[in-house]
Design a protein around this motif. Structure first.
Motif, PDB file in Angstrom:
ATOM      1  N   PHE A 339       0.861  -1.183   0.000  1.00  0.00           N
ATOM      2  CA  PHE A 339       0.000   0.000   0.000  1.00  0.00           C
ATOM      3  C   PHE A 339       0.906   1.245   0.000  1.00  0.00           C
ATOM      4  O   PHE A 339       0.979   1.989   0.973  1.00  0.00           O
ATOM      5  CB  PHE A 339      -0.872  -0.010   1.270  1.00  0.00           C
ATOM      6  N   PRO A 340       1.641   1.494  -1.123  1.00  0.00           N
ATOM      7  CA  PRO A 340       2.602   2.603  -1.141  1.00  0.00           C
ATOM      8  C   PRO A 340       1.913   3.959  -1.077  1.00  0.00           C
ATOM      9  O   PRO A 340       0.790   4.116  -1.552  1.00  0.00           O
ATOM     10  CB  PRO A 340       3.332   2.427  -2.477  1.00  0.00           C
ATOM     11  N   LYS A 341       2.596   4.923  -0.471  1.00  0.00           N
ATOM     12  CA  LYS A 341       2.024   6.273  -0.332  1.00  0.00           C
ATOM     13  C   LYS A 341       2.029   6.975  -1.686  1.00  0.00           C
ATOM     14  O   LYS A 341       3.012   6.896  -2.426  1.00  0.00           O
ATOM     15  CB  LYS A 341       2.846   7.082   0.667  1.00  0.00           C
ATOM     16  N   ILE A 342       0.943   7.654  -2.012  1.00  0.00           N
ATOM     17  CA  ILE A 342       0.914   8.500  -3.212  1.00  0.00           C
ATOM     18  C   ILE A 342       0.441   9.885  -2.795  1.00  0.00           C
ATOM     19  O   ILE A 342      -0.301  10.032  -1.825  1.00  0.00           O
ATOM     20  CB  ILE A 342      -0.019   7.925  -4.312  1.00  0.00           C
ATOM     21  N   LEU A 343       0.898  10.920  -3.498  1.00  0.00           N
ATOM     22  CA  LEU A 343       0.604  12.290  -3.078  1.00  0.00           C
ATOM     23  C   LEU A 343      -0.805  12.723  -3.442  1.00  0.00           C
ATOM     24  O   LEU A 343      -1.438  13.464  -2.717  1.00  0.00           O
ATOM     25  CB  LEU A 343       1.635  13.249  -3.688  1.00  0.00           C
ATOM     26  N   ASP A 344      -1.309  12.253  -4.585  1.00  0.00           N
ATOM     27  CA  ASP A 344      -2.658  12.645  -4.988  1.00  0.00           C
ATOM     28  C   ASP A 344      -3.415  11.409  -5.438  1.00  0.00           C
ATOM     29  O   ASP A 344      -3.111  10.846  -6.483  1.00  0.00           O
ATOM     30  CB  ASP A 344      -2.589  13.679  -6.117  1.00  0.00           C
ATOM     31  N   TYR A 345      -4.385  11.000  -4.626  1.00  0.00           N
ATOM     32  CA  TYR A 345      -5.104   9.749  -4.941  1.00  0.00           C
ATOM     33  C   TYR A 345      -6.102   9.931  -6.082  1.00  0.00           C
ATOM     34  O   TYR A 345      -6.518   8.978  -6.711  1.00  0.00           O
ATOM     35  CB  TYR A 345      -5.828   9.220  -3.684  1.00  0.00           C
ATOM     36  N   ARG A 346      -6.518  11.187  -6.358  1.00  0.00           N
ATOM     37  CA  ARG A 346      -7.546  11.395  -7.392  1.00  0.00           C
ATOM     38  C   ARG A 346      -6.999  10.996  -8.760  1.00  0.00           C
ATOM     39  O   ARG A 346      -5.952  11.480  -9.181  1.00  0.00           O
ATOM     40  CB  ARG A 346      -8.014  12.860  -7.404  1.00  0.00           C
ATOM     41  N   GLY A 347      -7.707  10.133  -9.422  1.00  0.00           N
ATOM     42  CA  GLY A 347      -7.341   9.731 -10.784  1.00  0.00           C
ATOM     43  C   GLY A 347      -6.157   8.786 -10.836  1.00  0.00           C
ATOM     44  O   GLY A 347      -5.647   8.472 -11.903  1.00  0.00           O
ATOM     45  N   THR A 348      -5.693   8.323  -9.658  1.00  0.00           N
ATOM     46  CA  THR A 348      -4.533   7.428  -9.668  1.00  0.00           C
ATOM     47  C   THR A 348      -4.937   6.007 -10.058  1.00  0.00           C
ATOM     48  O   THR A 348      -6.086   5.615  -9.898  1.00  0.00           O
ATOM     49  CB  THR A 348      -3.847   7.427  -8.276  1.00  0.00           C
ATOM     50  N   LYS A 349      -3.986   5.279 -10.568  1.00  0.00           N
ATOM     51  CA  LYS A 349      -4.243   3.860 -10.878  1.00  0.00           C
ATOM     52  C   LYS A 349      -3.838   3.049  -9.655  1.00  0.00           C
ATOM     53  O   LYS A 349      -3.225   3.570  -8.733  1.00  0.00           O
ATOM     54  CB  LYS A 349      -3.431   3.436 -12.116  1.00  0.00           C
ATOM     55  N   ALA A 350      -4.153   1.785  -9.674  1.00  0.00           N
ATOM     56  CA  ALA A 350      -3.813   0.919  -8.546  1.00  0.00           C
ATOM     57  C   ALA A 350      -2.302   0.895  -8.336  1.00  0.00           C
ATOM     58  O   ALA A 350      -1.534   0.945  -9.288  1.00  0.00           O
ATOM     59  CB  ALA A 350      -4.326  -0.480  -8.823  1.00  0.00           C
ATOM     60  N   MET A 351      -1.887   0.846  -7.056  1.00  0.00           N
ATOM     61  CA  MET A 351      -0.457   0.771  -6.715  1.00  0.00           C
ATOM     62  C   MET A 351      -0.285  -0.411  -5.771  1.00  0.00           C
ATOM     63  O   MET A 351      -1.108  -0.613  -4.888  1.00  0.00           O
ATOM     64  CB  MET A 351      -0.028   2.037  -5.981  1.00  0.00           C
ATOM     65  N   GLY A 352       0.789  -1.156  -5.908  1.00  0.00           N
ATOM     66  CA  GLY A 352       0.997  -2.318  -5.051  1.00  0.00           C
ATOM     67  C   GLY A 352      -0.212  -3.225  -5.155  1.00  0.00           C
ATOM     68  O   GLY A 352      -0.668  -3.560  -6.246  1.00  0.00           O
ATOM     69  N   ARG A 353      -0.782  -3.576  -4.005  1.00  0.00           N
ATOM     70  CA  ARG A 353      -1.994  -4.400  -4.015  1.00  0.00           C
ATOM     71  C   ARG A 353      -3.248  -3.538  -3.817  1.00  0.00           C
ATOM     72  O   ARG A 353      -4.364  -4.037  -3.843  1.00  0.00           O
ATOM     73  CB  ARG A 353      -1.923  -5.431  -2.869  1.00  0.00           C
ATOM     74  N   ALA A 354      -3.057  -2.229  -3.532  1.00  0.00           N
ATOM     75  CA  ALA A 354      -4.202  -1.352  -3.233  1.00  0.00           C
ATOM     76  C   ALA A 354      -4.830  -0.818  -4.513  1.00  0.00           C
ATOM     77  O   ALA A 354      -4.129  -0.506  -5.471  1.00  0.00           O
ATOM     78  CB  ALA A 354      -3.730  -0.193  -2.364  1.00  0.00           C
ATOM     79  N   SER A 355      -6.145  -0.721  -4.508  1.00  0.00           N
ATOM     80  CA  SER A 355      -6.869  -0.209  -5.683  1.00  0.00           C
ATOM     81  C   SER A 355      -7.090   1.300  -5.534  1.00  0.00           C
ATOM     82  O   SER A 355      -6.928   1.856  -4.450  1.00  0.00           O
ATOM     83  CB  SER A 355      -8.227  -0.907  -5.792  1.00  0.00           C
ATOM     84  N   ALA A 356      -7.480   1.941  -6.633  1.00  0.00           N
ATOM     85  CA  ALA A 356      -7.760   3.388  -6.612  1.00  0.00           C
ATOM     86  C   ALA A 356      -8.840   3.685  -5.567  1.00  0.00           C
ATOM     87  O   ALA A 356      -8.786   4.692  -4.860  1.00  0.00           O
ATOM     88  CB  ALA A 356      -8.214   3.840  -7.992  1.00  0.00           C
ATOM     89  N   GLU A 357      -9.803   2.786  -5.473  1.00  0.00           N
ATOM     90  CA  GLU A 357     -10.907   2.932  -4.507  1.00  0.00           C
ATOM     91  C   GLU A 357     -10.383   2.936  -3.066  1.00  0.00           C
ATOM     92  O   GLU A 357     -10.887   3.648  -2.209  1.00  0.00           O
ATOM     93  CB  GLU A 357     -11.860   1.742  -4.689  1.00  0.00           C
ATOM     94  N   ASP A 358      -9.324   2.121  -2.827  1.00  0.00           N
ATOM     95  CA  ASP A 358      -8.742   2.048  -1.479  1.00  0.00           C
ATOM     96  C   ASP A 358      -8.131   3.384  -1.076  1.00  0.00           C
ATOM     97  O   ASP A 358      -8.242   3.809   0.079  1.00  0.00           O
ATOM     98  CB  ASP A 358      -7.669   0.960  -1.407  1.00  0.00           C
ATOM     99  N   TYR A 359      -7.468   4.031  -2.038  1.00  0.00           N
ATOM    100  CA  TYR A 359      -6.843   5.323  -1.737  1.00  0.00           C
ATOM    101  C   TYR A 359      -7.898   6.372  -1.388  1.00  0.00           C
ATOM    102  O   TYR A 359      -7.714   7.193  -0.494  1.00  0.00           O
ATOM    103  CB  TYR A 359      -5.974   5.790  -2.921  1.00  0.00           C
ATOM    104  N   GLU A 360      -9.002   6.317  -2.101  1.00  0.00           N
ATOM    105  CA  GLU A 360     -10.096   7.251  -1.855  1.00  0.00           C
ATOM    106  C   GLU A 360     -10.677   7.034  -0.444  1.00  0.00           C
ATOM    107  O   GLU A 360     -10.931   7.976   0.298  1.00  0.00           O
ATOM    108  CB  GLU A 360     -11.182   7.001  -2.907  1.00  0.00           C
TER     109      GLU A 360
END
Length: 505
Positions: A339-360
């Motif tokens: 579940f890597p950290k991303i600066l802006d979750y809006r419009g991001t694609k899935a990272m690691g095992r986490a989905s865009a929905e998870d970031y939201e």
């Protein structure tokens, strides 16, 4: 908190019950105290207007009004409503018939009968305070909230503001505080009662530590007393009005106003027994909208409490701490690679095992403490609980979406992701437990104890969500979970009465 105990209606009720006013007040005041204690409502002070400290404060306040030239002796006549302890103008009255079929006048708002009364009383120069009151409200647009009530008070200040009778003849009203230096008069019950906001904070000596930072919480039916009469009286006595007046509406029962004659008055003791303290508190605070009357009925309580406390919150704790998923019964570790950290979750694609929905979802839980604190501060508790309930639903969706029960704990990569899912879920539950403490204290304590959150770790100011996501250490990782694996909140049954009614249908 406390009880206002003087006045004609208390004097009459005691006479009708064959007892003395002090004995009646002792009993009724005790019932209020008991109800608050049973409902887990804490108070810094329980003040009674029959106490010596209060009577002393009232006498001093009266002296300040008199010395400031705000009082004069005058003859007063009008329609007096004893249950409401006030004179009512003709515009607020309606013609009815009494129990014997005789014509009578009643209050339009409450239906209580009024009687024509003529007396020589002390009068308060309320009319002189119209402009000061208007200026106070225009300079403080949040002094009265919610806004509809603020607007209502402004409208009242556009109308005539006649001087106010602030005493009654002692021969008619003995149960009250005598006017200093005039034993033929008794101080009007509302002037006496309102001063309890000052007496409880040490007026006339030490009130400056608290006043005027006071916030009053009042029912809409007593708005005029608190938002017109009280600020004017304070100004006349050389004091500032309170910082805020929060106004709440009423509870109806199946669309009808509660009344003894209809027999639809809700007994709080019975409700606590039926729904538990936390269940009843949660319903009232989750559904009570200050701006408008809210409706109460049994099925509504059962449905809401079962769905949000027993199923959504309790089910989530149960699933995420089950031994089949978390056999070591610990607060597992978070994996940055999953579940890597991303600066802006809006419009991001899935990272690691986490989905865009998870970031939201994680972003919405991260913003929850500030949101809830701000709603609590603004007395919009129902909005705060709406936000919590939405996040609980999102957490359940997150857990369901990744199906941790399908992951293989013996596979190192799968174990990292499995532990991360549980870690995120427990972090969410820790946030919800912390935020819900003022609303459902027993359930929140049970939840936080199960997560092994110590009492000193339960404050709102130090609440940080998912520190590992932000590269900071998480003090809970690896900690053994609490021993209580029981049900967080037992589902409620529909009341026996409701079951009978349903069978009849």
């Amino acid at each position: 908190s406390g009880t206002d105990e003087h006045g004609l209606k208390i004097q009459q009720a005691a006479a009708a019950a064959g007892t003395s006013p002090p004995a009646l007040c002792e009993r009724v005041s005790g019932l209020f105290r008991q109800a608050l204690t049973q409902a887990a409502v804490s108070f810094t002070d329980f003040t009674r207007t029959s106490e010596p400290r209060h009577q002393r404060a009232v006498r001093h306040f009266w002296g300040a009004l008199r010395d400031g030239g705000a009082l004069y002796k005058g003859s007063y006549e009008g329609w007096y409503c004893t249950p409401e302890e006030c004179f009512l103008p003709e515009s607020q009255l309606a013609e009815r018939r009494d129990a014997q079929g005789r014509p009578c006048k009643v209050s339009l708002e409450t239906g209580h009968q009024v009687h024509w009364t003529k007396e020589e009383n002390y009068m308060f120069r309320l009319s002189a305070f119209r402009d000061p009151l208007r200026n106070w409200l225009q300079d403080n647009p949040h002094a009265i909230s919610p806004d509809p009530f603020y607007q209502r008070v402004l409208r009242w200040l556009e109308e005539d503001l006649p001087d106010l009778s602030v005493s009654r003849e002692r021969s008619r009203l003995q149960w009250g505080i005598p006017v200093p230096s005039d034993p033929t008069q008794t101080i009007y019950v509302w002037v006496d009662a309102l001063v309890n906001y000052l007496s409880v904070v040490g007026y006339p000596e030490t009130h400056g530590e608290w006043w005027p930072a006071a916030h009053h919480v009042v029912g809409k039916d007593i708005l005029k007393f608190h938002a017109v009469y009280w600020p004017a009286l304070l100004m006349a006595a050389g004091l500032a009005p309170p910082a805020r007046i929060f106004v709440h509406s009423h509870w109806t029962v199946r669309g009808q106003k509660m009344s003894k004659s209809l027999g639809n008055v809700i007994d709080p003791f019975a409700c606590i027994g039926q729904y538990t303290v936390d269940g009843f508190r949660y319903f009232l605070l989750r559904q009570g909208v200050p701006e408008r009357d809210c409706d109460y009925y049994d099925e509504k309580v059962v449905k809401l409490v079962n769905s949000e406390l027993a199923d959504a919150l309790g089910g989530l704790l149960n699933r995420s701490t089950a031994l089949s998923i978390n056999p070591s019964n610990t607060y597992p570790c978070f994996s940055e690679s999953c579940f890597p950290k991303i600066l802006d979750y809006r419009g991001t694609k899935a990272m690691g095992r986490a989905s865009a929905e998870d970031y939201e979802f994680v972003a919405s839980v991260a913003s929850l403490p500030l949101q809830v604190a701000s709603y609590f501060e603004g007395f919009q508790i129902y909005k705060a609980l709406e936000c919590v309930a939405l996040c609980v639903r999102q957490t359940n969706s997150f857990f369901q979406r990744h199906r941790p029960w399908k992951l293989n704990r013996n596979d190192p990569a799968e174990k990292l992701w499995l532990d991360t899912i549980i870690h995120v879920t427990l972090e969410c539950l820790r946030v919800y437990g912390t935020l819900l403490q003022p609303v459902i204290p027993h359930t929140a304590d049970k939840l936080l104890s199960r997560l092994a959150v110590e009492p000193e770790e339960r404050g709102l100011s130090s609440l940080t969500f998912l520190p590992r996501y932000n590269g900071k250490p998480c003090p809970f990782e690896g900690r053994q979970l609490g021993p209580d694996t029981g049900v967080l909140f037992h589902r409620l049954e529909k009341s026996r009465q409701h079951q009978i009614e349903t069978k009849k249908l």
